[in-house]
Design a protein around this motif. Structure first.
Motif, PDB file in Angstrom:
ATOM      1  N   GLY A 114      -1.082  16.019   0.153  1.00 51.19           N
ATOM      2  CA  GLY A 114      -2.559  15.051  -0.444  1.00 51.19           C
ATOM      3  C   GLY A 114      -2.285  13.581   0.075  1.00 51.19           C
ATOM      4  O   GLY A 114      -3.158  12.781  -0.427  1.00 51.19           O
ATOM      5  N   LEU A 115      -0.951  13.072   0.451  1.00 56.68           N
ATOM      6  CA  LEU A 115      -0.935  11.537   0.788  1.00 56.68           C
ATOM      7  C   LEU A 115      -1.554  11.143   1.759  1.00 56.68           C
ATOM      8  O   LEU A 115      -1.916  11.813   2.594  1.00 56.68           O
ATOM      9  N   GLY A 149      -1.884  20.241  -2.083  1.00 58.52           N
ATOM     10  CA  GLY A 149      -1.554  21.638  -1.691  1.00 58.52           C
ATOM     11  C   GLY A 149      -2.929  22.119  -0.952  1.00 58.52           C
ATOM     12  O   GLY A 149      -2.590  23.523  -0.763  1.00 58.52           O
ATOM     13  N   ARG A 150      -3.901  21.699  -0.946  1.00 57.77           N
ATOM     14  CA  ARG A 150      -5.112  22.111  -0.353  1.00 57.77           C
ATOM     15  C   ARG A 150      -5.555  21.907   1.038  1.00 57.77           C
ATOM     16  O   ARG A 150      -6.261  22.726   1.552  1.00 57.77           O
ATOM     17  N   ARG A 151      -5.113  20.780   1.672  1.00 57.94           N
ATOM     18  CA  ARG A 151      -5.403  20.390   2.825  1.00 57.94           C
ATOM     19  C   ARG A 151      -4.172  19.993   3.663  1.00 57.94           C
ATOM     20  O   ARG A 151      -3.251  19.138   3.155  1.00 57.94           O
ATOM     21  N   ALA A 264       1.148  25.212   6.510  1.00 59.91           N
ATOM     22  CA  ALA A 264       0.030  24.536   5.784  1.00 59.91           C
ATOM     23  C   ALA A 264      -1.067  25.368   5.593  1.00 59.91           C
ATOM     24  O   ALA A 264      -1.270  26.363   6.434  1.00 59.91           O
ATOM     25  N   PRO A 265      -1.984  25.252   4.712  1.00 65.59           N
ATOM     26  CA  PRO A 265      -3.044  26.171   4.354  1.00 65.59           C
ATOM     27  C   PRO A 265      -4.218  25.975   5.279  1.00 65.59           C
ATOM     28  O   PRO A 265      -4.335  24.871   6.013  1.00 65.59           O
ATOM     29  N   GLY A 266      -5.030  27.040   5.359  1.00 64.97           N
ATOM     30  CA  GLY A 266      -6.329  27.018   5.783  1.00 64.97           C
ATOM     31  C   GLY A 266      -6.252  27.029   7.584  1.00 64.97           C
ATOM     32  O   GLY A 266      -5.305  27.193   8.054  1.00 64.97           O
ATOM     33  N   ALA A 267      -7.291  26.471   8.084  1.00 65.97           N
ATOM     34  CA  ALA A 267      -7.323  26.574   9.468  1.00 65.97           C
ATOM     35  C   ALA A 267      -6.185  25.790  10.290  1.00 65.97           C
ATOM     36  O   ALA A 267      -5.884  26.115  11.394  1.00 65.97           O
TER      37      ALA A 267
END
Length: 461
Positions: A114-115, A149-151, A264-267
């Motif tokens: 998230g930085l 941790g989300r993106r 890394a999460p997601g697309a």
């Protein structure tokens, strides 16, 4: 040590030379050097134009920018493998007071902490590191841009924190630890935090005229673990070979495979879309080929290190210009030229030495419901499960030594495979994360969840 140029066919060598000639001319680079590594050895080196009045070669240093991050990630994985930290640990546990919130070590490695992407002004790549003597100067008053941790959000300050973590745990400067634990063991004698002759000068090329401007060379200070290193095509070729094969003096193959896995999460973690990030390594799709490595840039320099593990071919591309040369694209094309023109010759098939009869008994055809799968015992001691036809879930499994197996990739990564036997010792079914695999579709003689209709299979009418 560079091997003779005739290890590649003349047509292949000419295609490689043509590709970097086009890249240098179209990119208007003062100089461009490249090398190709195959089967762990440098088999080709090419250079276009000159560097500051002398011809460039595999011993000429260039700045490699963010390729440095892969070196820093190796240091962090070494700490994990020695049991000095866990990748799931919050940074705060080992390096308190940074203001980086709850970001874990693996978050920082994968750019999911998230930085912010950059440190506060002035631009850190073109100003002295003495302007940022403390980590608080690198992070600023509001270091977070996204929830932890989300993106996936690429963060140079995140790798400054990882360098500081290495220093805290080792009790020594990042550059000293890097030299002692990675550079010296691998023989990367021409790689370091400061330039030494012969090295290229960094240039900015005017976008509308064929004139140049020298770029400043700054010591990045706290930001060094994100992009400080200078290196050569010779050294980076040796580093590429290490990243494919591992070296127990530095880092084992299993940890390197972990670095090469999307984290890394997601697309952004879906390598099918063309790009993903592991632990200090980028992953890209080039047609059907999966490429791993890292690209890098600093004012005056562009760099890329590109590997195809399946083909055992790597390419290094270095240029001394601020923009203009798509080094990652050129590196991918150098790999393709060699891998397509001279495909890897497989090792001879050899039978296994010893096979456990209880494991051999598992080989063959299995069914998950009505979906057919084949289970193969491979020569490296793994089990390989894949559909008999069409797409579907597939994975290899590593034995745990207690009769169970753990999935290594895909849907079944980390899942447990175990053999369920009847009282007489015969195999009833395989349990894979609660999925029941039987020798026949919905085998009435096995413990199928929900049971099997006692009337069995039937037609219409």
């Amino acid at each position: 040590m560079t091997t003779p140029q005739d290890e590649l066919l003349p047509g292949t060598r000419r295609a490689l030379t043509h590709r970097i000639a086009v890249a240098q001319a179209e990119g208007r680079a003062p100089s461009l050097v490249a090398s190709v590594v195959r089967d762990g050895r440098t088999v080709w080196h090419g250079a276009r134009t000159s560097v500051d009045g002398h011809a460039s070669d595999e011993n000429t240093q260039y700045r490699i920018g963010s390729v440095t991050k892969t070196f820093t990630a190796v240091l962090v994985l070494r700490l994990r493998d020695e049991g000095l930290l866990d990748l799931g640990d919050p940074l705060e546990k080992h390096l308190p007071g940074t203001g980086a919130g709850d970001a874990t070590i693996v978050d920082l490695l994968a750019h999911t902490g998230g930085l912010a992407a950059e440190s506060p002004a002035p631009w850190w790549e073109r100003t002295p590191g003495t302007l940022r003597p403390e980590l608080s100067d690198v992070l600023g008053e509001e270091p977070l841009r996204h929830p932890v941790g989300r993106r996936f959000h690429y963060s140079n300050p995140g790798y400054a924190l990882l360098g500081a973590l290495v220093e805290k745990v080792r009790g020594a400067a990042w550059e000293d630890v890097l030299r002692r634990e990675v550079l010296d063991p691998l023989g990367l004698n021409a790689t370091g935090v400061r330039p030494r002759a012969p090295h290229a000068g960094g240039w900015a090329v005017h976008p509308w005229a064929d004139v140049m401007l020298p770029e400043p060379v700054e010591d990045l200070g706290r930001m060094a673990p994100a992009g400080q290193l200078w290196s050569t095509t010779g050294d980076l070729g040796r580093f590429a070979s290490f990243l494919v094969r591992g070296d127990e003096r530095v880092l084992g193959l299993r940890s390197l495979q972990e670095m090469r896995t999307p984290a890394a999460p997601g697309a952004a973690a879906d390598v099918v879309t063309g790009y993903a990030y592991g632990l200090g390594m980028e992953l890209r799709r080039s047609g059907e080929r999966l490429l791993v490595g890292h690209s890098g840039s600093l004012p005056g320099f562009l760099a890329s290190l590109t590997l195809s593990v399946d083909d055992d071919v790597a390419a290094v591309v270095l240029a001394n210009c601020t923009s203009g040369v798509p080094t990652a694209t050129v590196g991918a094309e150098l790999v393709r030229i060699v891998a397509d023109a001279e495909p890897r010759i497989p090792e001879p098939w050899r039978p296994s030495r010893d096979v456990d009869p209880a494991v051999l008994e598992l080989a063959g055809q299995w069914y998950w419901g009505t979906h057919g799968f084949g289970l193969r015992l491979t020569g490296d001691g793994l089990l390989s499960l894949e559909p008999l036809a069409g797409p579907g879930r597939r994975s290899r499994f590593r034995a745990n030594g207690d009769g169970t197996w753990t999935g290594l990739e895909g849907y079944y990564a980390g899942e447990s495979l175990r053999v369920v036997r009847r009282p007489d010792g015969s195999v009833d079914h395989l349990d894979l994360g609660s999925f029941v695999f039987t020798r026949q579709p919905y085998d009435s003689g096995s413990a199928v969840p929900g049971g099997v209709d006692p009337q069995g299979w039937r037609g219409i009418g």
